[in-house]
Design a protein around this motif. Structure first.
Motif, PDB file in Angstrom:
ATOM      1  N   ILE A 238     -63.355  22.203 -20.202  1.00  0.00           N
ATOM      2  CA  ILE A 238     -62.737  23.043 -19.161  1.00  0.00           C
ATOM      3  C   ILE A 238     -62.201  24.352 -19.740  1.00  0.00           C
ATOM      4  O   ILE A 238     -61.374  25.014 -19.112  1.00  0.00           O
ATOM      5  N   CYS A 239     -62.693  24.722 -20.932  1.00  0.00           N
ATOM      6  CA  CYS A 239     -62.280  25.973 -21.570  1.00  0.00           C
ATOM      7  C   CYS A 239     -60.753  26.076 -21.621  1.00  0.00           C
ATOM      8  O   CYS A 239     -60.151  27.014 -21.062  1.00  0.00           O
ATOM      9  N   PRO A 240     -60.096  25.125 -22.289  1.00  0.00           N
ATOM     10  CA  PRO A 240     -58.634  25.049 -22.222  1.00  0.00           C
ATOM     11  C   PRO A 240     -57.951  26.211 -22.939  1.00  0.00           C
ATOM     12  O   PRO A 240     -58.494  26.791 -23.885  1.00  0.00           O
ATOM     13  N   GLU A 241     -56.756  26.521 -22.477  1.00  0.00           N
ATOM     14  CA  GLU A 241     -55.943  27.574 -23.065  1.00  0.00           C
ATOM     15  C   GLU A 241     -54.562  27.034 -23.401  1.00  0.00           C
ATOM     16  O   GLU A 241     -54.031  26.160 -22.700  1.00  0.00           O
ATOM     17  N   LEU A 242     -53.978  27.576 -24.448  1.00  0.00           N
ATOM     18  CA  LEU A 242     -52.602  27.268 -24.817  1.00  0.00           C
ATOM     19  C   LEU A 242     -51.720  28.387 -24.280  1.00  0.00           C
ATOM     20  O   LEU A 242     -51.923  29.562 -24.609  1.00  0.00           O
ATOM     21  N   HIS A 243     -50.778  28.026 -23.419  1.00  0.00           N
ATOM     22  CA  HIS A 243     -49.912  29.007 -22.773  1.00  0.00           C
ATOM     23  C   HIS A 243     -48.521  28.974 -23.386  1.00  0.00           C
ATOM     24  O   HIS A 243     -48.002  27.913 -23.723  1.00  0.00           O
ATOM     25  N   ALA A 244     -47.913  30.139 -23.488  1.00  0.00           N
ATOM     26  CA  ALA A 244     -46.514  30.272 -23.904  1.00  0.00           C
ATOM     27  C   ALA A 244     -45.806  31.144 -22.877  1.00  0.00           C
ATOM     28  O   ALA A 244     -46.309  32.204 -22.502  1.00  0.00           O
ATOM     29  N   GLU A 245     -44.634  30.678 -22.426  1.00  0.00           N
ATOM     30  CA  GLU A 245     -43.871  31.412 -21.413  1.00  0.00           C
ATOM     31  C   GLU A 245     -42.424  31.545 -21.873  1.00  0.00           C
ATOM     32  O   GLU A 245     -41.864  30.633 -22.474  1.00  0.00           O
ATOM     33  N   LEU A 246     -41.829  32.684 -21.585  1.00  0.00           N
ATOM     34  CA  LEU A 246     -40.403  32.892 -21.805  1.00  0.00           C
ATOM     35  C   LEU A 246     -39.701  32.780 -20.457  1.00  0.00           C
ATOM     36  O   LEU A 246     -39.961  33.554 -19.535  1.00  0.00           O
TER      37      LEU A 246
END
Length: 846
Positions: A238-246
């Protein structure tokens, strides 16, 4: 064995997809699982325009947008821009996906008003990507509302990807993609580019990953920790992504309240990195920008999880059941020689497979089932049985019997005498304050273990008292010792998986519990019974939970009663007070033991406030629903449907329009299983013994249904007709409907695949005159003992009655035993017929 279902019923336009397919035998011990290699395709979806849109707001035209979901390719919902105040909105927006060609890719697009979902008949449309010819552009106009002539124009194209084909595991219905394990940590040091502000957190997540939205937070109050670890499991395809949020959280005073605060979270920045760009098997340091001059530093390692699955993807019988059959057939062969007077023991392929199916019916079913089995034992017929399958109340009999590994080799009269004491004893103790406290403690332990506590669990604990009057530590896996050497028939316990908001007439899936496995044959998916309730993803066991005690499974198997605890209370206690009302004393005792002040009785009477997490969930369920559903972790989560799943002969689906034709709404896409009493579908577990792999030749059907002697047969016949499963036609005269006999035989002499069904209604027919076959009652006491009605308004055998007088118990046992003994000739006739039909089958195979 596995069949290459891809090669069937394919249109010529899809033939280019077949060339790259590679089949490899998989060394996993799963007889019909394969490793298959299929190419990727790049899908382009263009939302063009809509026409004649009538908004729901009378003062203005619609503010429209379109949302797109393709869960087999992306966990993200894409959406167009909003076109304001327009009846003919135009977007011309393009969205791209990479799809794997082995799975059933169903694109779902939904037409929305900005504020209100348009309530048209076609607001949500499912489109099969397989309808697109590779290399060509497909334009299509979808009708949103025929009455208002509302339409939506879309454009699709499909091109083969340059990404190399990859291997997947499949059984022809389900597909397991490779899984990635993403582990790492948020690094905090003096060199970190971002500064933790007051009330700020950094959240790390992987959309679509195991336990989504799984996340790791780093905040000011964790500064002493230099590294904050995280672990995710995600589908590689599923073409995964690693997300980072502030994120920043602030407390806002709730308007109109002086003491309550509402927490508000604002996103100050966000960034992501594609996991596909990171090298496999290596620790890497990355920095993800999350805002102006801010970034989060991470240590990340991406690995491929092992290919061996913890979910068995196969339609074949499991190893334990196959080994059981080999040993059991030797015992059955000897028994058949003796019973049928054969000159020699029949060979392995000549032995008919005989199964018992027992209906539900509470304590009536449990008691009568003991009597039927006693009759079979006294005719020396227990050893010819391969399977015993129970549902609802009849599972109580099975679960008690199989606590003894050698029960069928012992005199059942001894076990029945023990059961008699339990059935005829008072059940009032099940609702004592002390027992209620025990229930609450057990439920809180379940909740702590990670289970979603429901009324079904409470009911299971009440059953435990009814059947044992003490804690029963046994588990279903303990019963492996009762079948390991083929010494007893193989037990199967039935339940169905449902959708809470869909009627049982529209959707039910039969599930089976055995000493070895739990699974849903429809999908060819099974797990070890020791892992029931544990959490799986992409076929991998990722969060192990302790196997539940069998009382909690009994709550599932007979959950039809769980929605009627007030009625059960009335039946057992014979009090004007309701079941919930009596909880006041128990909760008060628990609160006092914890040092809490007692609850306001008014609050309890109004059912508004109850203490503790398990209490809250339990009684909210009781207030809101009448049907109690057990929510169990879905062990098929992360698996997808094969693109030709509907054509696989093993996928037993309903005919006509139904959810089986909508893969995005089928069980593998759900977070949880919703398990209930199989009686909500058919009050006898015919579907579980009719599986082709079990090859059952004779079915002994014991019916304990209340005032419905043939209903389960008609339901089973309809079920089989809709799914093209061989089953005899059920024709019953009006005379028999009004006054049923003790035994009926149904078969199809022209179709050897149709099993012979011997059906035994629970009726007091000739037992009123005879105490044994051909032996009449002599004394007045004997005549009085046999002269009773099983059914009727004043019958002691009502489903909600869980306590019988001693003579009531004895009568039901003797009646059920006698009905078997009196029909020995019918059973022997069915066995002889089955052996002859077996011989004909063997000749045809040769």
């Amino acid at each position: 064995m596995f069949r290459a279902v891809l090669l069937r019923r394919m249109s010529t336009q899809l033939l280019p997809l077949l060339a790259p397919v590679i089949f490899t035998k998989m060394e996993t011990g799963f007889p019909d699982s394969q490793v298959e290699k299929y190419p990727y395709y790049n899908l382009t979806v263009k939302v063009l325009r809509a026409r004649n849109i009538h908004g729901t707001d009378l003062l203005s035209k619609a503010d429209c947008y379109v949302a797109l979901d393709l869960p087999t390719a992306s966990p993200v919902t894409f959406r167009t821009q909003v076109v304001h105040n327009s009846s003919d909105p135009e977007w011309n927006e393009t969205f791209s996906y990479r799809v794997h060609s082995i799975v059933k890719n169903i694109l779902e697009f939904t037409f929305y008003d900005k504020d209100v979902l348009l309530k048209s008949h076609a607001a949500s449309i499912h489109f099969d990507v397989g309808n697109i010819t590779p290399g060509q552009t497909l334009k299509h106009t979808f009708v949103l509302n025929p009455q208002g002539k509302e339409e939506l124009d879309m454009e699709f194209s499909l091109e083969e990807s340059t990404d190399p084909p990859t291997e997947v595991i499949t059984n022809g219905v389900l597909v397991a993609h490779p899984c990635l394990r993403v582990q790492g940590s948020i690094n905090k040091s003096e060199k970190t580019k971002w500064i933790i502000q007051e009330n700020c957190q950094v959240k790390v997540s992987v959309p679509g990953a195991f336990e989504n939205p799984s996340s790791t937070f780093c905040s000011a109050d964790s500064e002493e920790r230099r590294k904050i670890p995280f672990v995710f499991y995600v589908d590689r395809e599923i073409c995964p992504e690693l997300h980072a949020e502030l994120l920043q959280t602030t407390a806002i005073l709730e308007e109109g309240w002086s003491e309550d605060l509402k927490m508000h979270t604002a996103r100050l920045g966000k960034g992501s990195v594609s996991l596909g760009t990171l090298p496999l098997g290596q620790n890497v340091e990355i920095s993800i920008p999350i805002g102006e001059e801010q970034a989060v530093d991470l240590s990340v390692k991406v690995e491929e999880s092992p290919q061996d699955l913890d979910v068995r993807l196969s339609f074949e019988l499991c190893k334990g059941e196959r080994e059981f059959l080999d040993m059991r057939k030797k015992i059955s062969s000897r028994a058949l020689k003796m019973i049928l007077g054969l000159p020699e023991e029949p060979k392995k392929d000549e032995i008919p497979i005989v199964a018992v199916v027992a209906s539900g019916g509470g304590m009536r079913a449990m008691t009568a089932f003991y009597g039927n089995l006693l009759g079979l034992q006294q005719l020396h017929l227990l050893d010819i049985l391969m399977y015993i399958c129970g549902i609802s109340g009849s599972t109580w009999c099975l679960s008690k019997l199989y606590k003894d590994p050698h029960w069928s080799q012992k005199d059942l009269q001894d076990e029945i005498s023990i059961v008699r004491k339990l059935v005829t004893s008072s059940k009032v103790g099940a609702f004592s304050v002390e027992r209620l406290m025990y229930y609450f403690q057990q439920l809180m332990m379940l909740e702590k273990e990670g289970w979603k506590v429901t009324l079904t669990d409470l009911w299971g604990l009440i059953i435990e008292y009814f059947l044992h009057q003490k804690q029963d530590p046994s588990k279903l896996s303990d019963q492996q010792s009762a079948v390991r050497w083929g010494q007893n028939p193989f037990p199967i316990y039935a339940a169905v998986n449902v959708k809470p908001n869909v009627s049982r007439q529209e959707f039910t899936e039969w599930c089976e519990f055995t000493p070895y496995e739990f699974g849903i044959h429809k999908y060819g998916a099974f797990i070890r019974i020791e892992d029931f309730g544990s959490e799986f993803f992409n076929g991998l066991l990722l969060r192990k939970r302790l196997e539940p005690r069998i009382c909690f499974l009994q709550g599932i198997w007979a959950s039809a009663f769980a929605a009627n605890l007030d009625e059960i209370w009335d039946e057992v206690i014979s009090s004007k007070a309701g079941f919930l009302d009596t909880l006041k004393e128990a909760i008060k005792a628990i609160d006092e033991a914890r040092g809490h002040p007692p609850l306001d009785p008014l609050q309890l009477q109004q059912r508004m406030v109850l203490p503790g997490g398990a209490f809250r969930h339990l009684f909210q369920d009781l207030i809101k629903i009448r049907l109690s559903v057990e929510e169990s972790a879905n062990f098929m989560r992360g698996l997808y449907l094969h693109k030709d799943y509907a054509n696989a002969k093993e996928f037993v689906a309903w005919k006509g329009p139904n959810l089986d034709a909508v893969p995005n709404q089928l069980t593998p896409m759900e977070e949880s299983l919703s398990l209930v009493d199989g009686a909500f579908s058919i009050n006898s577990p015919f579907p579980l013994v009719l599986q082709a792999e079990r090859g059952v030749d004779v079915i002994l059907s014991f019916n304990y249904s209340w005032e419905a002697p043939f209903e389960v047969l008609h339901q089973a016949e309809k079920y089989c007709e809709e799914r093209e499963i061989p089953f005899p036609h059920i024709a019953v005269s009006e005379t028999d409907k009004q006054k049923p006999k003790e035994c009926y035989m149904f078969m199809d002499p022209r179709n050897l695949k149709v099993p012979i069904v011997l059906h035994f209604p629970l009726v007091n027919n000739t037992f009123q005159k005879y105490k044994a076959p051909g032996v009449e009652h002599e004394t007045e006491d004997e005549k009085s003992f046999g002269n009773f009605s099983v059914e009727g308004e004043n019958s002691p055998y009502r489903s909600m009655n869980f306590t019988y007088a001693p003579d009531e118990f004895d009568r039901l046992i003797e009646l059920s035993r006698y009905n078997i003994l009196n029909n020995k000739d019918a059973i022997v006739k069915a066995l002889n017929l089955a052996m002859k039909r077996r011989a004909l089958k063997n000749v045809k195979r040769k």
